[in-house]
Design an enzyme around this catalytic site. Structure first.
Site, PDB file in Angstrom:
ATOM      1  N   ARG A 232       0.522 -22.249  18.072  1.00  0.00           N
ATOM      2  CA  ARG A 232       0.766 -22.863  19.212  1.00  0.00           C
ATOM      3  C   ARG A 232      -0.412 -23.630  19.605  1.00  0.00           C
ATOM      4  O   ARG A 232      -1.483 -23.424  19.604  1.00  0.00           O
ATOM      5  CB  ARG A 232       1.052 -21.928  20.376  1.00  0.00           C
ATOM      6  CG  ARG A 232       2.443 -20.963  20.098  1.00  0.00           C
ATOM      7  CD  ARG A 232       3.495 -21.972  20.675  1.00  0.00           C
ATOM      8  NE  ARG A 232       4.843 -21.352  20.553  1.00  0.00           N
ATOM      9  CZ  ARG A 232       5.650 -21.303  19.478  1.00  0.00           C
ATOM     10  NH1 ARG A 232       5.393 -22.086  18.401  1.00  0.00           N
ATOM     11  NH2 ARG A 232       6.923 -20.724  19.539  1.00  0.00           N
ATOM     12  N   GLU A 261       3.634 -30.304  24.761  1.00  0.00           N
ATOM     13  CA  GLU A 261       4.898 -31.003  24.000  1.00  0.00           C
ATOM     14  C   GLU A 261       5.766 -31.265  24.785  1.00  0.00           C
ATOM     15  O   GLU A 261       6.112 -30.771  25.585  1.00  0.00           O
ATOM     16  CB  GLU A 261       5.171 -29.991  22.843  1.00  0.00           C
ATOM     17  CG  GLU A 261       4.371 -29.648  21.938  1.00  0.00           C
ATOM     18  CD  GLU A 261       4.565 -28.434  21.001  1.00  0.00           C
ATOM     19  OE1 GLU A 261       5.935 -27.986  20.768  1.00  0.00           O
ATOM     20  OE2 GLU A 261       3.885 -27.988  20.263  1.00  0.00           O
ATOM     21  N   HIS A 279       5.864 -31.100  15.443  1.00  0.00           N
ATOM     22  CA  HIS A 279       6.521 -29.345  15.617  1.00  0.00           C
ATOM     23  C   HIS A 279       7.545 -29.527  14.776  1.00  0.00           C
ATOM     24  O   HIS A 279       8.679 -29.100  15.174  1.00  0.00           O
ATOM     25  CB  HIS A 279       6.868 -29.134  17.178  1.00  0.00           C
ATOM     26  CG  HIS A 279       6.868 -27.630  17.192  1.00  0.00           C
ATOM     27  ND1 HIS A 279       6.300 -27.037  18.526  1.00  0.00           N
ATOM     28  CD2 HIS A 279       7.086 -26.632  16.395  1.00  0.00           C
ATOM     29  CE1 HIS A 279       6.514 -25.797  18.188  1.00  0.00           C
ATOM     30  NE2 HIS A 279       7.048 -25.622  16.968  1.00  0.00           N
TER      31      HIS A 279
HETATM   32  P1  NDP Z   1       3.403 -12.300  13.210  1.00  0.00           P
HETATM   33  O1  NDP Z   1       3.382 -11.596  14.523  1.00  0.00           O
HETATM   34  O2  NDP Z   1       3.736 -11.810  11.878  1.00  0.00           O
HETATM   35  O3  NDP Z   1       1.555 -12.466  12.885  1.00  0.00           O
HETATM   36  C1  NDP Z   1       0.744 -12.775  13.992  1.00  0.00           C
HETATM   37  C2  NDP Z   1      -0.576 -12.756  13.423  1.00  0.00           C
HETATM   38  O4  NDP Z   1      -1.508 -12.872  14.431  1.00  0.00           O
HETATM   39  C3  NDP Z   1      -0.921 -11.325  13.151  1.00  0.00           C
HETATM   40  O5  NDP Z   1      -1.704 -11.285  12.060  1.00  0.00           O
HETATM   41  C4  NDP Z   1      -1.797 -10.605  14.313  1.00  0.00           C
HETATM   42  O6  NDP Z   1      -2.552  -9.659  14.052  1.00  0.00           O
HETATM   43  C5  NDP Z   1      -2.553 -11.923  14.629  1.00  0.00           C
HETATM   44  N1  NDP Z   1      -2.863 -12.097  15.934  1.00  0.00           N
HETATM   45  C6  NDP Z   1      -2.066 -12.007  17.145  1.00  0.00           C
HETATM   46  N2  NDP Z   1      -2.685 -12.019  18.052  1.00  0.00           N
HETATM   47  C7  NDP Z   1      -3.891 -12.083  17.991  1.00  0.00           C
HETATM   48  C8  NDP Z   1      -5.330 -12.313  18.581  1.00  0.00           C
HETATM   49  N3  NDP Z   1      -5.300 -12.289  20.035  1.00  0.00           N
HETATM   50  N4  NDP Z   1      -6.268 -12.613  18.085  1.00  0.00           N
HETATM   51  C9  NDP Z   1      -6.505 -12.330  16.632  1.00  0.00           C
HETATM   52  N5  NDP Z   1      -5.362 -12.254  15.797  1.00  0.00           N
HETATM   53  C10 NDP Z   1      -4.204 -12.161  16.615  1.00  0.00           C
HETATM   54  O7  NDP Z   1       3.739 -13.746  13.601  1.00  0.00           O
HETATM   55  P2  NDP Z   1       4.359 -14.925  12.471  1.00  0.00           P
HETATM   56  O8  NDP Z   1       3.536 -15.060  11.505  1.00  0.00           O
HETATM   57  O9  NDP Z   1       5.858 -14.652  12.488  1.00  0.00           O
HETATM   58  O10 NDP Z   1       4.322 -16.443  13.571  1.00  0.00           O
HETATM   59  C11 NDP Z   1       3.178 -16.653  14.157  1.00  0.00           C
HETATM   60  C12 NDP Z   1       3.302 -17.680  15.088  1.00  0.00           C
HETATM   61  O11 NDP Z   1       3.398 -18.991  14.471  1.00  0.00           O
HETATM   62  C13 NDP Z   1       4.374 -17.494  15.852  1.00  0.00           C
HETATM   63  O12 NDP Z   1       4.121 -16.630  17.218  1.00  0.00           O
HETATM   64  C14 NDP Z   1       4.738 -18.945  16.437  1.00  0.00           C
HETATM   65  O13 NDP Z   1       3.955 -19.285  17.608  1.00  0.00           O
HETATM   66  C15 NDP Z   1       4.063 -19.765  15.373  1.00  0.00           C
HETATM   67  N6  NDP Z   1       5.009 -20.722  14.589  1.00  0.00           N
HETATM   68  C16 NDP Z   1       5.072 -21.949  14.789  1.00  0.00           C
HETATM   69  C17 NDP Z   1       5.984 -22.616  13.997  1.00  0.00           C
HETATM   70  C18 NDP Z   1       5.816 -24.280  14.249  1.00  0.00           C
HETATM   71  O14 NDP Z   1       7.102 -24.922  13.931  1.00  0.00           O
HETATM   72  N7  NDP Z   1       4.827 -24.788  14.132  1.00  0.00           N
HETATM   73  C19 NDP Z   1       7.239 -22.090  13.306  1.00  0.00           C
HETATM   74  C20 NDP Z   1       7.177 -20.670  13.404  1.00  0.00           C
HETATM   75  C21 NDP Z   1       6.028 -20.076  14.110  1.00  0.00           C
HETATM   76  P3  NDP Z   1      -3.174  -8.354  14.800  1.00  0.00           P
HETATM   77  O15 NDP Z   1      -2.017  -8.180  15.789  1.00  0.00           O
HETATM   78  O16 NDP Z   1      -3.726  -7.496  13.843  1.00  0.00           O
HETATM   79  O17 NDP Z   1      -4.368  -9.232  15.598  1.00  0.00           O
END
Ligand code: NDP
Length: 323
Positions: A232, A261, A279
């Site tokens: 994001r 965006e 995006h």
């Molecule tokens: P997941 O929930 O599977 O993965 C999120 C990861 O981020 C986990 O490893 C989590 O680990 C880590 N994380 C979350 N918060 C924090 C934090 N504050 N500090 C450090 N690490 C953090 O999500 P997805 O992989 O399925 O998707 C990730 C993101 O990608 C979506 O939320 C979306 O915003 C974005 N996205 C963008 C797209 C695009 O079109 N460009 C398309 C699809 C997704 P932990 O909880 O251990 O910290």
């Protein structure tokens, strides 16, 4: 005239979501997520929302019989899921079905950023190959890089698997260390940034990650540093990034997501070492159709009295429609 649940579609949505909601439910469409556009009788009738727009607490509260919000997209930072959960309203998203597509896009964006393929193609199309000779050798390459992934979740892991196959060492930062991977974990983002020269950002948006990639993180990547952002836009301090790119404190950046965006800062557009996409990481017909089906299938399961298929963590305890 029928007893199908009423599903509200505020703002733009994938056409397959609209078609299926119209076929399987009673659909009500709204130009934007503005309750002022609906009378009280219609608000009372709404039992579900299918959306890919901002759904805030006030909007949720204006529907007394709302049960479920089905978000189009795995990222649901635009939906106030904690408020919904507090009201007993289920929120679903679209995990997994897009992970491989987004990971593929990320690798493409990384290569385009390093090897300047979009610019090289523009050079050919402008007739410059024949007129001026070969495109200049690129300063940057993927060879020899060390990859850092900020967010090793579903998509981050799919990216890691791909870049591992490219022969590159993988490091990552998450709050919780994963015990199912051999990649090098860093307890802090700063520690990760110091250890790598290529930082791929794929954490969710929202307050916990807002502006996490700031000037200090970028400087830690070094002058050969490359930032790739597909999570994001809110996670990147865009002004700090523009400064680091224009002063050569990092080498290049590839971005699919932006803070405001579809408005992209002109300063970013003007930078030759920024590779910019609108995006599109999940934006193929087949992947968007799979996301659309998951949105409508979540609604279908819920209103059939079965558990939601993909509840967001804040709402997982709500399980299924009561009664
Ligand atoms: P997941 O929930 O599977 O993965 C999120 C990861 O981020 C986990 O490893 C989590 O680990 C880590 N994380 C979350 N918060 C924090 C934090 N504050 N500090 C450090 N690490 C953090 O999500 P997805 O992989 O399925 O998707 C990730 C993101 O990608 C979506 O939320 C979306 O915003 C974005 N996205 C963008 C797209 C695009 O079109 N460009 C398309 C699809 C997704 P932990 O909880 O251990 O910290």
């Amino acid at each position: 005239s029928n007893d199908k649940p009423v599903i509200l579609i505020p703002g733009r949505i994938n056409p397959r979501v609209r078609e299926r909601v119209e076929a399987e439910f009673e659909a009500v469409s709204l130009e934007t997520a503005d309750t002022g556009l609906l009378d009280a009788a219609t608000r009372d009738k709404v039992h579900g929302i299918a959306s890919m727009t901002t759904i805030d607490a006030g909007f949720i509260d204006s529907f007394p019989n709302l049960e479920i919000i089905a978000n189009f997209g795995v990222g649901y930072d635009a939906v106030d899921a904690r408020h919904a959960a507090g009201r007993g309203v289920m929120v679903t998203n679209t995990p997994d079905v897009l992970s491989d597509e987004v990971a593929d896009t990320t690798v493409g964006l990384l290569l385009n950023t390093l090897r300047e393929f979009p610019k090289a193609e523009a050079y050919l199309r402008a007739g410059r190959w024949a007129a001026e000779g070969g495109y200049p050798l690129t300063r940057l390459t993927l060879r020899g890089r060390t990859i850092g992934i900020f967010g090793l979740g579903r998509i981050g892991l799919a990216i890691a698997r791909r870049l591992e196959a490219f022969g590159l060492p993988i490091h990552y930062h998450t709050r919780n260390r994963r015990d199912d991977v051999g990649y090098t974990w860093h307890e802090t983002l700063a520690g990760l940034a110091r250890a790598v020269d290529t930082l791929i950002v794929v954490v969710p948006g929202g307050a916990a990650t807002a502006n996490a990639v700031n000037a200090d993180i970028l400087d830690a990547l070094g002058t050969d540093g490359v930032l790739i952002s597909v999570g994001r836009g809110s996670t990147i301090d865009e002004l700090a990034l523009i400064g680091a790119l224009s002063e050569g404190r990092i080498a290049a950046a590839g971005l699919d997501v932006f803070a405001d965006e579809p408005n992209v800062p002109q300063a970013l557009i003007d930078l030759p070492n920024a590779c910019l996409l609108p995006h599109v990481a999940s934006a193929s017909v087949s992947t968007r159709n799979a996301m659309a089906d998951l949105v409508v299938d979540n609604l279908g399961a819920w209103f059939a009295g079965r558990p939601a298929i993909t509840p967001v963590p804040e709402c997982a305890h709500l399980d299924r429609k009561p009664g």
